[in-house]
Design a protein around this motif. Sequence first.
Motif, PDB file in Angstrom:
ATOM      1  N   TRP A  36      -8.125  11.152  -8.641  1.00 12.76           N
ATOM      2  CA  TRP A  36      -7.446  10.817  -7.533  1.00 12.76           C
ATOM      3  C   TRP A  36      -7.906  11.617  -6.376  1.00 12.76           C
ATOM      4  N   LYS A  37      -8.648  12.644  -6.597  1.00  6.55           N
ATOM      5  CA  LYS A  37      -8.981  13.729  -5.659  1.00  6.55           C
ATOM      6  C   LYS A  37      -9.772  13.226  -4.326  1.00  6.55           C
ATOM      7  N   ASP A  38     -10.536  12.111  -4.739  1.00  4.40           N
ATOM      8  CA  ASP A  38     -11.418  11.443  -3.497  1.00  4.40           C
ATOM      9  C   ASP A  38     -10.696  10.179  -3.229  1.00  4.40           C
ATOM     10  N   ASP A  39      -9.484   9.952  -3.515  1.00  3.56           N
ATOM     11  CA  ASP A  39      -8.785   8.442  -3.144  1.00  3.56           C
ATOM     12  C   ASP A  39      -8.039   8.705  -1.876  1.00  3.56           C
ATOM     13  N   GLU A  40      -8.317   7.947  -0.858  1.00  2.00           N
ATOM     14  CA  GLU A  40      -7.431   8.541   0.262  1.00  2.00           C
ATOM     15  C   GLU A  40      -5.785   8.092   0.248  1.00  2.00           C
ATOM     16  N   SER A  70       0.816  -1.169  -0.161  1.00  5.33           N
ATOM     17  CA  SER A  70      -0.010   0.195   0.058  1.00  5.33           C
ATOM     18  C   SER A  70       0.953   1.286   0.101  1.00  5.33           C
ATOM     19  N   TYR A  71       0.364   2.331  -0.590  1.00  7.15           N
ATOM     20  CA  TYR A  71       1.081   3.594  -0.711  1.00  7.15           C
ATOM     21  C   TYR A  71       0.312   4.841  -0.287  1.00  7.15           C
ATOM     22  N   LYS A  72       0.862   6.059  -0.187  1.00  4.71           N
ATOM     23  CA  LYS A  72       0.246   7.168  -0.064  1.00  4.71           C
ATOM     24  C   LYS A  72       1.054   8.233  -0.732  1.00  4.71           C
ATOM     25  N   GLU A  79      -2.228   3.836   7.412  1.00  7.63           N
ATOM     26  CA  GLU A  79      -1.751   2.448   7.355  1.00  7.63           C
ATOM     27  C   GLU A  79      -0.776   2.207   6.163  1.00  7.63           C
ATOM     28  N   ALA A  80      -0.499   3.043   5.128  1.00 10.07           N
ATOM     29  CA  ALA A  80       0.379   2.962   4.218  1.00 10.07           C
ATOM     30  C   ALA A  80       1.583   2.145   4.441  1.00 10.07           C
TER      31      ALA A  80
END
Length: 82
Positions: free
Chosen positions: A17-21, A2-4, A76-77
């Motif tokens: 992407w704007k609504d993607d955490e 997982s990434y951020k 949690e990324a």
Amino acid sequence: MSYKIIIDSCGEFLDEWKDDERFESVPLTLNVGGETVIDDDTFDQAEFLKKVAACPECPKSACPSPERYMKAYECEADHIYA
């Protein structure tokens, strides 16, 4: 894996992407005439430019604080890119 991805508000994300955490924009602050304006989704560029034109002083900007970036890291990324 997982990434951020974290950017400041000078950058732009694609609309999808704007609504993607996994993507977060940390806002800059702008100061004009003693008023602080946050460069986030509520930013009104036309209104800001009116304030700049009406103010005898030069506007200023400030990068997001390290604390504000650290808040964006609270997730949690497995991997975080800034």
